[in-house]
Design an enzyme around this catalytic site. Structure first.
Site, short mmCIF file in Angstrom:
data_model
loop_
_atom_site.label_atom_id
_atom_site.label_comp_id
_atom_site.label_asym_id
_atom_site.label_seq_id
_atom_site.Cartn_x
_atom_site.Cartn_y
_atom_site.Cartn_z
N ASP A 1 16.47 -0.79 12.08
CA ASP A 1 15.60 0.57 12.43
C ASP A 1 16.42 1.66 13.29
O ASP A 1 16.04 2.00 14.18
CB ASP A 1 14.47 0.02 13.45
CG ASP A 1 13.43 -0.68 12.56
OD1 ASP A 1 13.42 -0.57 11.53
OD2 ASP A 1 12.52 -1.23 13.36
N ILE B 1 19.25 -5.46 4.41
CA ILE B 1 19.90 -4.84 3.18
C ILE B 1 21.35 -5.36 3.62
O ILE B 1 21.91 -4.96 4.50
CB ILE B 1 19.76 -3.60 3.24
CG1 ILE B 1 18.39 -3.04 2.80
CG2 ILE B 1 20.74 -3.18 1.89
CD1 ILE B 1 17.66 -3.54 1.71
N LYS C 1 13.57 -7.97 4.72
CA LYS C 1 14.94 -8.42 4.75
C LYS C 1 15.76 -7.63 5.11
O LYS C 1 15.76 -6.40 4.62
CB LYS C 1 15.19 -9.27 3.34
CG LYS C 1 14.58 -10.42 2.86
CD LYS C 1 14.86 -11.59 3.73
CE LYS C 1 13.90 -12.95 3.28
NZ LYS C 1 14.10 -13.94 4.26
N SER D 1 0.80 -1.23 -0.01
CA SER D 1 0.03 -0.02 -0.16
C SER D 1 1.03 1.22 -0.04
O SER D 1 0.49 2.36 -0.68
CB SER D 1 -0.95 -0.06 1.13
OG SER D 1 -0.30 0.20 2.47
N ASN D 2 2.13 1.31 0.41
CA ASN D 2 2.71 2.38 0.59
C ASN D 2 3.61 2.67 -0.83
O ASN D 2 3.59 3.85 -1.39
CB ASN D 2 4.04 2.22 1.49
CG ASN D 2 3.72 2.66 2.84
OD1 ASN D 2 3.60 3.85 3.18
ND2 ASN D 2 3.31 1.78 3.98
N HIS E 1 8.90 3.20 8.79
CA HIS E 1 8.56 2.24 10.46
C HIS E 1 7.42 2.69 11.03
O HIS E 1 7.06 3.87 11.20
CB HIS E 1 9.74 2.34 11.35
CG HIS E 1 9.41 1.41 12.56
ND1 HIS E 1 9.57 0.07 12.43
CD2 HIS E 1 9.13 1.62 13.82
CE1 HIS E 1 9.09 -0.54 13.56
NE2 HIS E 1 9.06 0.31 14.47
N GLU F 1 1.62 6.82 7.18
CA GLU F 1 2.64 6.61 6.44
C GLU F 1 2.37 7.20 4.92
O GLU F 1 3.22 7.86 4.28
CB GLU F 1 2.85 5.09 6.42
CG GLU F 1 3.11 4.40 7.75
CD GLU F 1 3.51 3.08 7.46
OE1 GLU F 1 3.87 2.49 6.86
OE2 GLU F 1 2.93 2.52 8.51
C1 GRF Z 1 3.94 -0.36 6.74
O1 GRF Z 1 3.48 -0.40 7.94
C2 GRF Z 1 5.56 -0.02 6.92
O2 GRF Z 1 5.78 0.99 7.93
C3 GRF Z 1 6.16 -1.44 7.30
O3 GRF Z 1 5.72 -2.50 6.67
C4 GRF Z 1 4.13 -1.78 6.36
C5 GRF Z 1 4.01 -2.05 4.79
O4 GRF Z 1 2.83 -2.03 4.39
N1 GRF Z 1 7.67 -1.23 7.21
P1 GRF Z 1 2.33 -1.84 2.95
O5 GRF Z 1 2.83 -3.28 2.35
O6 GRF Z 1 3.12 -0.70 2.40
O7 GRF Z 1 0.91 -1.85 2.76
#
Ligand code: GRF
Length: 207
Positions: free
Chosen positions: A151, A94, A92, A14-15, A110, A180
């Site tokens: 992180d 990097i 994973k 979704s991001n 995050h 996000e």
């Molecule tokens: C998000 O909450 C991001 O912060 C984390 O993994 C999730 C990914 O969500 N690192 P999506 O696959 O982008 O929906």
């Protein structure tokens, strides 16, 4: 020339989709030239396919050695002339050789306010459950450069999301995910515009 980005993702994406939408709407001046995913069944691949973005299923387990994996990865990043690596739900680590080659050119998002509720094992709903279990009143989003620790790299942006008395792990996760989507593109745009300056762990510049 638009900033050439590779997105690394493991899940629903979704991001990634939110970034593609911002590019489409003209807010984000970046080129998404490559998607790398370690899980062939991940929904994120569909978003790339729809927009004809080259996508590659690549996992460390496909290789006999870390060196072979790193060589493949670096070769792809070179071939696609990648300038920025965008981790978007990538599960994973990097490899450190790639982190070194892309020093301060890898970013991660995050779903919590680092350094709280982060580190190995803190991903997905586990983060939100830990926030609720702790009784924290705020949580949020952290977008940071990636270094060799989980992180941990320099923080670029943090956005606070309040924890409501009525929250369940799912309602909290949904609200943080919206935050996000509202923020990741801003950081990429700021990098594309050359607006960020890094001194040690401190990142300066308006996002
Ligand atoms: C998000 O909450 C991001 O912060 C984390 O993994 C999730 C990914 O969500 N690192 P999506 O696959 O982008 O929906």
């Amino acid at each position: 020339m638009a900033l050439r980005c590779a997105v690394f993702a493991s899940g629903g994406g979704s991001n990634f989709k939110a970034l593609l939408d911002r590019k489409q709407s003209g807010d984000l001046h970046a080129e998404f030239v490559l998607l790398i995913g370690n899980n062939s069944a991940a929904g994120v691949f569909q978003h790339a396919r729809k927009q004809n973005i080259p996508s590659i299923h690549l996992a460390p387990s496909h290789f006999d050695s870390e060196l072979a994996y790193v060589e493949k990865l670096m070769g792809l990043l070179r071939d696609y002339q990648v300038e920025l690596i965008v981790l978007a739900g990538y599960m994973k680590m990097i490899p450190s050789a790639v982190v070194a080659a892309y020093h301060n050119r890898i970013i991660n998002i995050h779903p919590g306010l680092l350094p709280a509720f982060g580190g190995p094992g803190m991903y997905g709903l586990r983060v939100h459950q830990a926030v609720l279990d702790y009784g924290a009143k705020i949580t949020g989003v952290t977008i940071h450069f990636v270094d060799e620790h989980y992180d941990h790299g320099p923080v670029i942006l943090q956005q606070v999301v309040p924890v409501l008395d009525t929250d369940t792990v799912n309602t909290l996760a949904d609200r943080v995910l919206k935050a996000e989507h509202g923020n990741y593109w801003r950081v990429i745009e700021a990098i594309a515009q050359g607006k960020l300056r890094i001194e040690g762990r401190r990142v300066f510049g308006n996002v």
